[in-house]
Design an enzyme around this catalytic site. Structure first.
Site, short mmCIF file in Angstrom:
data_model
loop_
_atom_site.label_atom_id
_atom_site.label_comp_id
_atom_site.label_asym_id
_atom_site.label_seq_id
_atom_site.Cartn_x
_atom_site.Cartn_y
_atom_site.Cartn_z
N GLU A 82 0.88 -1.16 0.00
CA GLU A 82 0.00 0.00 0.00
C GLU A 82 0.92 1.21 0.00
O GLU A 82 1.85 1.27 0.80
CB GLU A 82 -0.82 0.02 1.30
CG GLU A 82 -1.66 -1.22 1.52
CD GLU A 82 -2.11 -1.40 2.97
OE1 GLU A 82 -1.40 -0.95 3.89
OE2 GLU A 82 -3.17 -1.99 3.17
N TYR A 201 2.91 6.61 13.62
CA TYR A 201 2.08 6.31 12.45
C TYR A 201 0.91 7.29 12.33
O TYR A 201 0.60 7.78 11.25
CB TYR A 201 1.53 4.87 12.56
CG TYR A 201 2.19 3.91 11.60
CD1 TYR A 201 3.44 3.35 11.89
CD2 TYR A 201 1.58 3.54 10.41
CE1 TYR A 201 4.04 2.46 11.01
CE2 TYR A 201 2.18 2.65 9.53
CZ TYR A 201 3.41 2.11 9.83
OH TYR A 201 4.00 1.24 8.96
C1 LIG Z 1 4.39 -8.85 3.72
C2 LIG Z 1 4.86 -7.45 3.51
C3 LIG Z 1 3.94 -6.43 3.37
C4 LIG Z 1 4.38 -5.11 3.19
N1 LIG Z 1 3.46 -4.13 3.00
C5 LIG Z 1 3.88 -2.88 2.73
C6 LIG Z 1 2.98 -1.85 2.43
O1 LIG Z 1 1.78 -2.08 2.41
N2 LIG Z 1 3.45 -0.62 2.12
C7 LIG Z 1 4.77 -0.34 2.11
O2 LIG Z 1 5.15 0.79 1.78
N3 LIG Z 1 5.67 -1.28 2.45
C8 LIG Z 1 5.25 -2.53 2.75
N4 LIG Z 1 6.15 -3.50 3.05
C9 LIG Z 1 7.50 -3.08 3.43
C10 LIG Z 1 8.51 -2.97 2.36
O3 LIG Z 1 8.34 -3.91 1.36
C11 LIG Z 1 9.85 -3.15 3.05
O4 LIG Z 1 9.90 -2.32 4.16
C12 LIG Z 1 11.03 -2.83 2.19
O5 LIG Z 1 10.91 -3.49 0.96
C13 LIG Z 1 12.28 -3.23 2.95
O6 LIG Z 1 13.43 -2.90 2.20
P1 LIG Z 1 14.86 -2.91 2.88
O7 LIG Z 1 15.82 -2.64 1.82
O8 LIG Z 1 14.85 -2.03 4.06
O9 LIG Z 1 15.06 -4.36 3.48
P2 LIG Z 1 14.96 -5.78 2.80
O10 LIG Z 1 14.03 -5.74 1.66
O11 LIG Z 1 14.72 -6.73 3.91
O12 LIG Z 1 16.40 -5.99 2.18
C14 LIG Z 1 17.48 -6.45 2.89
C15 LIG Z 1 18.35 -7.24 1.92
O13 LIG Z 1 19.60 -7.48 2.52
C16 LIG Z 1 19.98 -8.82 2.32
N5 LIG Z 1 20.86 -9.19 3.43
C17 LIG Z 1 20.59 -9.12 4.76
N6 LIG Z 1 21.64 -9.53 5.47
C18 LIG Z 1 22.60 -9.86 4.59
C19 LIG Z 1 23.92 -10.35 4.74
N7 LIG Z 1 24.44 -10.58 5.94
N8 LIG Z 1 24.64 -10.56 3.63
C20 LIG Z 1 24.12 -10.31 2.39
N9 LIG Z 1 22.87 -9.86 2.20
C21 LIG Z 1 22.12 -9.63 3.28
C22 LIG Z 1 18.64 -9.57 2.35
O14 LIG Z 1 18.74 -10.82 1.73
C23 LIG Z 1 17.75 -8.59 1.59
O15 LIG Z 1 17.81 -8.80 0.22
C24 LIG Z 1 5.75 -4.83 3.19
C25 LIG Z 1 6.68 -5.86 3.30
C26 LIG Z 1 6.24 -7.15 3.46
C27 LIG Z 1 7.25 -8.24 3.57
#
Ligand SMILES: Cc1cc2nc3c(=O)[nH]c(=O)nc-3n(C[C@H](O)[C@H](O)[C@H](O)COP(=O)(O)OP(=O)(O)OC[C@H]3O[C@@H](n4cnc5c(N)ncnc54)[C@H](O)[C@@H]3O)c2cc1C
Length: 591
Positions: A82, A201
């Site tokens: 969303e 929020y």
């Molecule tokens: C079920 C679900 C519903 C969601 N709903 C919404 C929503 O409605 N609206 C919204 O805006 N957002 C939503 N989100 C949130 C949003 O998708 C995430 O907050 C965002 O994509 C997170 O991105 P990130 O880069 O912070 O972390 P992540 O996407 O977790 O990326 C971290 C990356 O680092 C890698 N990594 C970690 N540790 C290591 C390591 N030691 N060595 C190598 N690689 C590593 C992982 O494999 C991963 O690829 C939702 C997420 C989920 C799962």
């Protein structure tokens, strides 16, 4: 790094930062935060792409933002995002990321046009009694006492909310209302989650309060977010020769730490079972995605449950953060978030309909043709009387570019994975994809004698268990998350949901992207404003509008008040008579 707003800062291009040609960057993770950091290094930092290396432990980029067809298993999207129009960093970046659908168009314009032509809203937000209208009637259903509890939380200083659960502030007046039904299912809050996060929020999304009951506040991408958001970023970065190194775990990062300076000095990676240490100088920048909401997630299949495996292992986001955090107080306190997976897990399931037998039940509830290519459910539909607190949604179809004609791909989720279902007498954790589908079909009103047959032959359902999906909502206090760039850090930053940035709220795509932009702007000292978090909480119009809607469009004079309060209100109303304040209150229908 500084914040700004308005067109002057938004449209200006920063000058090339000093010394950038002597620098290199190592980025840990390929989630939205990491891809954003890489994109800002290229676009605004003007670093050559071949100086940027991104390590990812998984075989594919995107982290939490997924959406793939797993051979033999089926389509999986762990979540659906969303989103809104005031994801300021997101649109600052995506205005320059080419769409992979339409040549010459940015991802922003593609999304803008789509949501203009086909705005999102729901025609049935909740159901009860096996597919009947849940009769929430677009109302929040808050008593005056409930509204006061929300107001009180809104004005409580952050410090008082540290480490406290929501139930310290909300009684049944709020917890039994439609407001809480909408809120907890839309944002995945549990009653035991952080009161601080709840407050942040409300402040962050105060401009959307009126649009919560029917989701007109929301916007969605065309396809799942891997295809609509991650792929365009990857293509952009690949076109700049950024190096992606997959199947490579970062085990640890080491630092030289003195009283006033912190420098990352090495990264230990593991590839093909072999460890390698990369030595760093001050010109080597490191961006660390610490923790992770989809760490340890597992998927099952139509006939297999998704295993619950919360144990943390070397090379995962949590273990890496724990090792890093042990080296300095300013690197946060991961235990706060990852030590109680029973309180942070929930499950989702991706359902693919294989023929037209389930479709009429969907259509009966969403009141739209699911095959029109336009908005279908318009956000989640919550089953009010489900033991699992089940919600489900079908976004615009097809959700996947490879999706066969005649099939629909939708998303189901339950907030309570350890409660037995109403029809399937098992917990969601114990269920195969087919069993989750059966529970869903039951609540959609499918006759009991057809449920198993439809779940077996007319759908393929894949369950996903996410032990840490709401880790960031656990009660916490300041400094539990490291600052994006901790004090004294010269060549490293933290990214993502567990890095601290002011005013924004976690569990959003925007939060992760914001940390990526702030990290790059700080470490390269880029001289242009980072767009501040949308400031609706400081806009009196939004505050008045939200008060009006939260109390289901009642006037302030209709509020339950003591005799003294009534006299005080009347005195104030007399004082503002004939002023702009009176006009403002009238314009917002509050008097
Ligand atoms: C079920 C679900 C519903 C969601 N709903 C919404 C929503 O409605 N609206 C919204 O805006 N957002 C939503 N989100 C949130 C949003 O998708 C995430 O907050 C965002 O994509 C997170 O991105 P990130 O880069 O912070 O972390 P992540 O996407 O977790 O990326 C971290 C990356 O680092 C890698 N990594 C970690 N540790 C290591 C390591 N030691 N060595 C190598 N690689 C590593 C992982 O494999 C991963 O690829 C939702 C997420 C989920 C799962």
């Amino acid at each position: 790094m500084y914040y700004g707003s308005g067109n002057y800062e938004a449209f200006a291009h920063p000058k090339k930062p000093k010394n950038v040609d002597n620098k290199k960057a190592y980025i840990i993770g390929t989630g939205l935060a990491a891809l954003t950091a890489a994109s800002y290094l290229v676009r605004d930092g003007q670093m050559k792409g071949d100086k940027i290396t991104i390590f990812e432990k998984d075989p594919i980029a995107g982290g939490a933002c997924d959406g793939y067809l797993y051979p033999e298993v089926g389509y999986i999207m762990r979540g659906g995002r969303e989103m809104d129009n005031h994801f300021e960093v997101m649109w600052d970046l995506y205005r320059d990321i080419p769409s992979i659908e339409t040549e010459g168009v940015s991802v922003l314009d593609e999304y803008y046009w789509l949501n203009k032509e086909d705005p999102n809203y729901s025609l049935m937000r909740a159901t009860k009694n096996l597919g009947e209208d849940g009769e929430t009637n677009g109302e929040f259903g808050l008593s005056d006492d409930g509204a006061k509890e929300i107001m009180k939380l809104f004005f409580t200083p952050d410090e008082e909310l540290y480490n406290k659960p929501i139930t310290d502030y909300f009684s049944d007046e709020v917890l039994n209302s439609n407001f809480w039904l909408y809120w907890r299912t839309m944002f995945a809050f549990q009653n035991w989650h952080s009161a601080l996060e709840m407050k942040l929020y409300i402040k962050r999304y105060i401009h959307h309060v009126g649009g919560l009951p029917d989701f007109k506040a929301l916007r969605f991408t065309k396809y799942n977010q891997y295809e609509s958001m991650i792929l365009p970023l990857i293509k952009y970065l690949e076109s700049h020769n950024v190096n992606f190194v997959f199947n490579t775990k970062v085990i640890d990062v080491d630092f030289d730490i003195t009283n006033d300076k912190k420098k990352a000095k090495s990264i230990t990676i593991e590839k093909n079972g072999k460890e390698e240490v990369i030595k760093l100088t001050e010109n080597d920048l490191v961006f660390i995605t610490n923790g992770g909401c989809v760490e340890n997630s597992t998927y099952g299949s139509q006939d297999k449950k998704a295993e619950y495996k919360p144990e943390l292992k070397a090379g995962g986001g949590w273990d890496m953060w724990k090792r890093i955090a042990s080296k300095d107080k300013s690197f946060g306190n991961p235990e706060k978030f990852c030590s109680n997976p029973e309180k942070t897990n929930w499950m989702s399931a991706t359902v693919t309909t294989l023929d037209d037998k389930i479709v009429p039940y969907i259509q009966n509830i969403c009141k739209r043709d699911p095959f029109s290519g336009k908005v279908v459910t318009g956000g989640i539909v919550t089953v009010k009387d489900s033991n699992w607190l089940l919600s489900w949604t079908f976004n615009r179809q097809p959700q996947f570019r490879t999706q066969p004609n005649g099939q629909l791909v939708g998303w189901i989720y339950g907030l309570f994975s350890d409660k037995k279902g109403n029809y399937v007498k098992k917990t969601m954790k114990e269920c195969t994809g087919k069993e989750i589908c059966m529970e869903w079909l039951y609540h959609m009103g499918v006759p009991v004698d057809q449920i198993e047959e439809l779940a077996t032959n007319s759908a393929n359902t894949v369950p996903v268990m996410m032990p840490y999906i709401t880790a960031f909502f656990m009660p916490r206090q300041t400094k539990d998350r490291p600052d994006v760039v901790p004090k004294g850090a010269v060549n490293f930053a933290f990214l993502g949901q567990f890095a601290e940035t002011a005013r924004d709220t976690i569990f959003t795509t925007e939060y992760s992207m914001r940390t990526g932009m702030e990290a790059v702007y700080t470490l390269l000292d880029i001289d242009r404003a980072v767009p501040e978090v949308w400031a609706s909480t400081y806009d009196v119009r939004d505050l008045l509008n939200s008060s009006y809607h939260l109390r289901d469009k009642k006037k302030i004079t209709d509020m339950k008040m003591s005799f003294i309060e009534k006299i005080a209100l009347n005195t104030v109303l007399k004082k503002i008579k004939g002023t702009d304040i009176e006009k403002l209150l009238k314009n917002h229908k509050l008097i």
